[in-house]
Design a protein around this motif. Sequence first.
Motif, short mmCIF file in Angstrom:
data_model
loop_
_atom_site.label_atom_id
_atom_site.label_comp_id
_atom_site.label_asym_id
_atom_site.label_seq_id
_atom_site.Cartn_x
_atom_site.Cartn_y
_atom_site.Cartn_z
N THR A 40 0.85 -1.19 -0.25
CA THR A 40 -0.33 -0.10 0.17
C THR A 40 0.86 0.44 0.13
N ASP A 41 0.04 2.15 -0.68
CA ASP A 41 0.79 3.49 -0.21
C ASP A 41 0.50 4.05 0.10
N LEU A 42 0.61 5.40 1.21
CA LEU A 42 0.29 5.94 2.31
C LEU A 42 -0.38 6.94 1.52
N MET A 43 0.09 8.19 0.75
CA MET A 43 0.06 9.61 0.26
C MET A 43 -1.49 9.01 -0.91
N MET A 44 -2.80 8.79 -0.40
CA MET A 44 -4.16 8.78 -1.81
C MET A 44 -5.22 9.78 -0.72
N PRO A 45 -5.84 10.19 -1.83
CA PRO A 45 -6.73 10.99 -1.46
C PRO A 45 -7.90 10.37 -1.13
N GLY A 46 -9.11 11.53 -0.34
CA GLY A 46 -10.10 10.48 0.51
C GLY A 46 -9.75 9.76 1.67
N VAL A 47 -9.70 8.77 1.32
CA VAL A 47 -9.43 6.87 2.51
C VAL A 47 -8.21 7.02 2.28
N ASP A 48 -7.10 7.25 3.60
CA ASP A 48 -5.00 7.76 2.93
C ASP A 48 -4.54 6.20 3.52
N GLY A 49 -3.22 6.12 3.46
CA GLY A 49 -3.10 4.94 4.27
C GLY A 49 -2.82 4.58 4.87
N ILE A 50 -2.73 5.82 6.24
CA ILE A 50 -2.94 4.96 7.60
C ILE A 50 -3.95 4.79 8.15
N GLN A 51 -5.33 5.41 7.29
CA GLN A 51 -6.78 5.01 7.71
C GLN A 51 -6.56 2.87 6.97
N PHE A 52 -5.93 3.68 5.87
CA PHE A 52 -6.85 2.04 5.51
C PHE A 52 -5.88 1.10 6.51
N ILE A 53 -4.69 1.06 7.32
CA ILE A 53 -3.96 -0.10 7.88
C ILE A 53 -5.16 -0.05 9.59
N GLN A 54 -5.66 1.34 9.62
CA GLN A 54 -5.87 1.29 10.40
C GLN A 54 -7.75 0.28 10.67
N ALA A 55 -7.87 0.35 9.60
CA ALA A 55 -9.19 -0.11 9.30
C ALA A 55 -9.09 -1.91 8.63
N LEU A 56 -7.96 -2.12 8.30
CA LEU A 56 -7.42 -3.25 8.64
C LEU A 56 -6.99 -3.91 9.35
N ALA A 57 -6.73 -3.20 10.34
CA ALA A 57 -6.60 -4.28 11.51
C ALA A 57 -7.68 -5.00 12.33
N ALA A 58 -8.84 -4.09 11.78
CA ALA A 58 -10.57 -4.19 12.67
C ALA A 58 -10.57 -5.45 12.38
N GLN A 59 -9.92 -6.52 11.25
CA GLN A 59 -10.22 -7.01 10.22
C GLN A 59 -9.71 -9.25 10.80
N GLU A 60 -10.89 -10.25 10.88
CA GLU A 60 -10.79 -10.80 11.67
C GLU A 60 -9.02 -11.64 11.29
N HIS A 61 -9.39 -11.63 9.60
CA HIS A 61 -7.40 -12.03 8.95
C HIS A 61 -6.79 -10.98 8.65
N ARG A 62 -5.28 -10.27 9.08
CA ARG A 62 -4.56 -9.73 9.14
C ARG A 62 -3.74 -9.74 8.40
N PRO A 63 -3.56 -9.64 6.59
CA PRO A 63 -2.04 -9.81 5.82
C PRO A 63 -1.18 -8.76 6.21
N MET A 64 -0.54 -10.30 6.18
CA MET A 64 0.95 -8.60 6.07
C MET A 64 1.41 -7.70 5.12
N LEU A 65 1.84 -6.69 5.30
CA LEU A 65 1.82 -5.59 4.90
C LEU A 65 2.92 -5.03 4.44
N ALA A 66 3.30 -4.51 3.70
CA ALA A 66 4.25 -4.03 3.33
C ALA A 66 4.03 -2.38 2.55
N LEU A 67 5.23 -1.20 2.43
CA LEU A 67 5.30 -0.08 2.84
C LEU A 67 5.67 1.05 1.76
N VAL A 68 4.80 1.31 0.78
CA VAL A 68 5.18 2.20 -0.62
C VAL A 68 5.08 3.68 -1.28
N SER A 69 5.64 4.36 -0.64
CA SER A 69 5.65 5.76 -1.31
C SER A 69 6.71 6.43 -0.19
#
Length: 412
Positions: free
Chosen positions: A54-83
């Motif tokens: 995932t990128d971090l700098m995105m319009p609307g829901v940004d990468g940080i908000q995406f990661i926070q939403a991802l953490a709330a899910q039952e299955h948490r995939p591994m992550l790589a940050l590209v920015s």
Amino acid sequence: MSNHRVLILEDQPFQRGFLANMFNAAPGIATDTCGDAAHAVEMCHWRRYDLVVTDLMMPGVDGIQFIQALAAQEHRPMLALVSSASQRMMASARLMAESLGITVLGILPKPVGPADVGELLAQLELASADAAPASTAAEAPIVASRERLCEAISGGQITAWFQPKKSLDSGLVVAAEALVRWRHPEHGTLQAGRFLPLIQQHGLEPALLRHILKASVQAQARWREQGFRIPVSINLPPHLLERSSLPDELLELTLAHGGVPADLCFELMESSTTHHVSDYYAGACRLRMKGFGLAQDDFGQGLSSVHNLVSTPFTEVKIDRALVRGCARDPALHSALATVIALGSKLGLNIVAEGVETDAELATLRRLGCNQVQGFLISRAIPAETFGALLDQEKAAHRHTDLGHPDTRATR
């Protein structure tokens, strides 16, 4: 390489396609792409991904908000940050993700090249291989009474395994860290995280400390019979230093079982502290006065500080893996690591880096002047008898290659 499903979240169409082409070129990789973080959250809900890039700098829901939403899910995939964001921002994003329980495999600054993708996928393969036993360990917490825990300690079910520490000078195993394991009759071998909270809850930390100390001294005696002198580090929660007689008790126990205080090092963990700072410094000083080594554990994370490092009579500093992981690629981490190693050297401390998992990290630590390393790249924690066999195998291989390094571990 195993089959893996990867999701690429990038709002720029060209970058998204460019990344997808590099990932798709790798065997066994199936790639989906998305340009909107909110949609990506839904995709992760309905489909199981092994890795999200995932990128971090995105319009609307940004990468940080995406990661926070991802953490709330039952299955948490591994992550790589590209920015293209700053290294400090990327490091903060990584810490945020990890604090939410998400494994971050890498931080890749733009532009990303094929070599970057290849290294990331290699990390994914290693992490996936480790995930199988880890998933078992992540089951429901062990339930055990105080009586059951006492029986497990006294009966030797709960005991010490040893993780090797290698010298970056000689390349030999020169020390070990004692890590507690429970050979449970029903659940198999359990790592500390499964039962240490119960040990703490039932007030059994002093009993466990004495038990691990005894097991370590006995292991050292067996290794000496093989011709090796192996110092062992043992974790010590600092709040136990509130008991003023603890240094005397540890010395008495060590000598009673034929141990040598100079060959034992207590790692003061940063997970707890004393209610009064005077107890901390008094306990630390008295342990050193008894001849034991003393290490600052997890330096670079949590409560550890430069002031504490220079104010306590440590003989060793353990650099936390938070500073090690990614140090070969991240200039900020590299600079911080270089500063810590330089400070440790000036203070005359033995410098040990933990959590070393890649050859690139190992090479970086060697260049920076680190003394010893431990981590999955070297070995996991193993039983004392397996550790002894490892020493013999290494000695035989060392003699065969005739590298010319003196075996500093041999007893004199």
